[in-house]
Structure formats: C-alpha cells, structure tokens
Design a protein around this motif. Structure first.
Motif, PDB file in Angstrom:
ATOM      1  N   UNK A 168      83.448 -24.789  17.490  1.00 56.70           N
ATOM      2  CA  UNK A 168      83.298 -26.016  17.333  1.00 56.70           C
ATOM      3  C   UNK A 168      84.739 -26.607  16.658  1.00 56.70           C
ATOM      4  N   UNK A 169      85.383 -25.345  16.139  1.00 61.15           N
ATOM      5  CA  UNK A 169      86.671 -25.535  15.516  1.00 61.15           C
ATOM      6  C   UNK A 169      88.051 -25.644  16.412  1.00 61.15           C
ATOM      7  N   UNK A 170      87.731 -25.442  17.890  1.00 60.79           N
ATOM      8  CA  UNK A 170      88.485 -25.699  18.456  1.00 60.79           C
ATOM      9  C   UNK A 170      89.612 -26.651  18.332  1.00 60.79           C
ATOM     10  N   UNK A 171      89.071 -28.141  18.407  1.00 61.24           N
ATOM     11  CA  UNK A 171      89.767 -29.058  18.227  1.00 61.24           C
ATOM     12  C   UNK A 171      90.693 -29.205  16.989  1.00 61.24           C
ATOM     13  N   UNK A 172      90.150 -28.647  16.021  1.00 57.45           N
ATOM     14  CA  UNK A 172      91.041 -28.386  14.835  1.00 57.45           C
ATOM     15  C   UNK A 172      92.336 -27.460  15.083  1.00 57.45           C
ATOM     16  N   UNK A 173      91.950 -26.417  16.093  1.00 60.21           N
ATOM     17  CA  UNK A 173      92.904 -25.486  16.283  1.00 60.21           C
ATOM     18  C   UNK A 173      94.105 -26.120  17.163  1.00 60.21           C
ATOM     19  N   UNK A 174      93.615 -26.826  18.106  1.00 62.38           N
ATOM     20  CA  UNK A 174      94.514 -27.524  19.131  1.00 62.38           C
ATOM     21  C   UNK A 174      95.551 -28.538  18.179  1.00 62.38           C
ATOM     22  N   UNK A 175      94.730 -29.053  17.233  1.00 58.56           N
ATOM     23  CA  UNK A 175      95.729 -29.997  16.320  1.00 58.56           C
ATOM     24  C   UNK A 175      96.656 -29.383  15.501  1.00 58.56           C
ATOM     25  N   UNK A 176      96.365 -27.889  15.413  1.00 59.91           N
ATOM     26  CA  UNK A 176      97.410 -27.263  14.554  1.00 59.91           C
ATOM     27  C   UNK A 176      98.745 -26.921  15.334  1.00 59.91           C
ATOM     28  N   UNK A 177      98.463 -27.143  16.714  1.00 59.90           N
ATOM     29  CA  UNK A 177      99.802 -26.671  17.646  1.00 59.90           C
ATOM     30  C   UNK A 177      99.828 -25.194  18.121  1.00 59.90           C
ATOM     31  N   UNK A 178      98.812 -24.636  18.078  1.00 57.94           N
ATOM     32  CA  UNK A 178      98.733 -23.067  18.096  1.00 57.94           C
ATOM     33  C   UNK A 178      98.697 -22.792  19.712  1.00 57.94           C
ATOM     34  N   UNK A 179      99.066 -21.632  20.146  1.00 52.77           N
ATOM     35  CA  UNK A 179      99.014 -21.213  21.580  1.00 52.77           C
ATOM     36  C   UNK A 179      97.697 -20.701  22.022  1.00 52.77           C
ATOM     37  N   UNK A 180      96.798 -19.953  21.375  1.00 48.53           N
ATOM     38  CA  UNK A 180      95.629 -19.440  21.327  1.00 48.53           C
ATOM     39  C   UNK A 180      94.484 -19.677  20.288  1.00 48.53           C
ATOM     40  N   UNK A 181      93.237 -19.793  20.500  1.00 44.77           N
ATOM     41  CA  UNK A 181      92.234 -19.900  19.534  1.00 44.77           C
ATOM     42  C   UNK A 181      91.375 -18.611  19.708  1.00 44.77           C
ATOM     43  N   UNK A 182      90.994 -17.951  18.834  1.00 46.02           N
ATOM     44  CA  UNK A 182      89.813 -16.733  18.842  1.00 46.02           C
ATOM     45  C   UNK A 182      88.652 -17.042  18.095  1.00 46.02           C
ATOM     46  N   UNK A 183      87.537 -16.911  18.829  1.00 48.14           N
ATOM     47  CA  UNK A 183      86.326 -16.713  17.994  1.00 48.14           C
ATOM     48  C   UNK A 183      85.555 -15.987  18.712  1.00 48.14           C
ATOM     49  N   UNK A 184      84.229 -15.944  18.367  1.00 47.53           N
ATOM     50  CA  UNK A 184      83.071 -15.335  18.826  1.00 47.53           C
ATOM     51  C   UNK A 184      82.526 -15.775  20.088  1.00 47.53           C
ATOM     52  N   UNK A 185      81.953 -17.189  20.142  1.00 45.58           N
ATOM     53  CA  UNK A 185      81.418 -17.637  21.335  1.00 45.58           C
ATOM     54  C   UNK A 185      82.042 -18.540  21.836  1.00 45.58           C
ATOM     55  N   UNK A 186      81.772 -19.216  23.049  1.00 41.85           N
ATOM     56  CA  UNK A 186      82.151 -20.262  23.935  1.00 41.85           C
ATOM     57  C   UNK A 186      81.114 -21.354  24.262  1.00 41.85           C
TER      58      UNK A 186
END
Length: 248
Positions: A178-196
């Motif tokens: 659920x934090x993926x949108x926040x990661x996108x807003x940070x302008x990163x190239x990739x997001x790593x977490x446990x589940x999809x």
C-alpha cells in the motif's frame, strides 16, 4: 534477568509508544518471572512455540504476535492451542510490530537495507516507515531483483519494466504494498516490499517504476534476529533465533 527488566530494556530500545499500531506491543502472554533463555522468530506460530519449549526457553520474542485489531477476540481453535502451549510451558510471549519495523538500527527496514547494500537517505510515508536511498550495484530492475533474490534466498517477483535503470530505491518490509503510491511520489526507480497486490502491476507499468515483492517473511527475518543479537551482546542473556520456514 527478570521479565520486568527485559520489558524495560525493550521499551527503552524500541519506544513502542511512538507508534499507532494494530496489536499490543510488549508482553502479550505472561510466563515465569525469570528469563534465562529467549527464542526469537518472525511469527508466534505453533511451530515456533514448540521449538522454543523444546529448547527450554523462558520467553519468545517475535515481530508478529497476537490480538490484532479486528480479529475474533475469543480464545478458540488455533489461538487456544497456541496460548495453551505457552501457559503449559510457562513461556512469556513478547511482540513488537511497528516499533521493530521502524527502529533506525535494529529494525526490519534498517536491516533489510543493510543486507541488500542500500544506502539509506531518509524516511517517508505513514509513521516514517517508508525508507528510501540509493542502490549502487548498477544495472536495471532485473539486476536488482536478481540481487534481492540472491540476498534473501528466495526468488523475488518483479512487476514492471525489467530493463528500467535503477539507482534510487524505496523499501518497506512485510505487507507494505500500500506504500507503493508514496514510493512513486518520491521519484524512485524501484520499490521493494514483501507482498504484491493486483493493482501493483498496473501501477508499476503506468508509473514506469519497478515493484519487487521479495516475501513478507523473507524481508522481516533480519530485524528480530538483530534485536536478539543486541540483547545477547549487551545483557549477556542466551538468545536463539529460529527461522520457521514460510514461503509467503
């Protein structure tokens, strides 16, 4: 060491009062007053309780304990058997959820970053649980996913463009899709977490940011292990980490 002393040490270290959490942090089931041996693990499953009892543990220290908000409060079935086993063996259960995720050195996010060689630059998102920084390994999203798989001993799932160049990365262990949108807003190239979740694929494709799901259990093994090592080194108490297999 007395149980009360252990609880005081953990409260000072993890500062659970700083977090709005989904379960009580600290002592969840009270056992004997003296603690000579601690078993640590990710989740207080029946398998971990049985292993702790076989090793003569006085306390079990975990990331995922009991009494989650919204769950059935009745002590029946699986919950009854787990608590019965703890009480039969006079073993205390101590659990720290978000405080263990967020600790700046011993926490799951800090430790995962260390294992993966990520250089942390800051924290964002809800309660500061979304970490971000740099990956200096070079290459694209496929290379990062391969690196994560090798480091965690579990094949990571990569969503999005595999040839996406990666330098800036955000991460949060466990079920933080659920934090993926926040990661996108940070302008990163990739997001790593446990589940999809289902929508993460479309978000990855449309934002052109890689999403890597590396396993809830796999990404959250390192904080509880580091916390146990810290307790052992700083207080001279016997601590053993038991990694009960979980493919999720």
């Amino acid at each position: 060491m007395q149980l009360k002393e252990l609880l005081n040490i953990l409260d000072v270290c993890l500062e659970p009062w700083r977090y709005k959490d989904y379960a009580p942090n600290g002592l969840q089931v009270e056992g004997r007053g003296e603690v000579r041996k601690i078993v640590t693990g990710v989740t207080a499953s029946q398998a971990l309780i049985d292993a702790a009892a076989a090793r003569g543990a006085d306390a079990i220290l975990v990331h995922h304990g009991y009494f989650w908000k919204g769950e059935d409060a009745r002590i029946c079935g699986m919950k009854r058997q787990r608590i019965r086993s703890l009480l039969q063996h006079d073993i205390s259960l101590l659990a720290y959820h978000l405080p263990l995720d967020g600790h700046p050195e011993l926490g799951n996010n800090a430790q995962l970053g260390k294992v993966l060689g990520l250089e942390a630059r800051g924290q964002a998102g809800e309660q500061g649980l979304l970490w971000h920084g740099d990956w200096n390994g070079g290459g694209d999203a496929a290379a990062l996913a391969g690196h994560v798989s090798a480091a965690l001993g579990r094949e990571a799932q990569l969503l999005g463009r595999t040839d996406k160049p990666v330098r800036k990365v955000a991460w949060c262990t466990g079920g933080a899709q659920g934090f993926f949108a926040d990661a996108i807003a940070l302008g990163v190239d990739a997001f790593i977490t446990g589940e999809a979740s289902e929508q993460n694929y479309h978000m990855a494709m449309e934002s052109d940011i890689a999403f890597i799901a590396a396993g809830h259990h796999a990404t959250e093994r390192f904080g509880i292990r580091a916390l146990g090592q810290h307790l052992s080194q700083s207080n001279g108490i016997s601590v053993e980490f038991i990694d009960v297999f979980n493919p999720v």
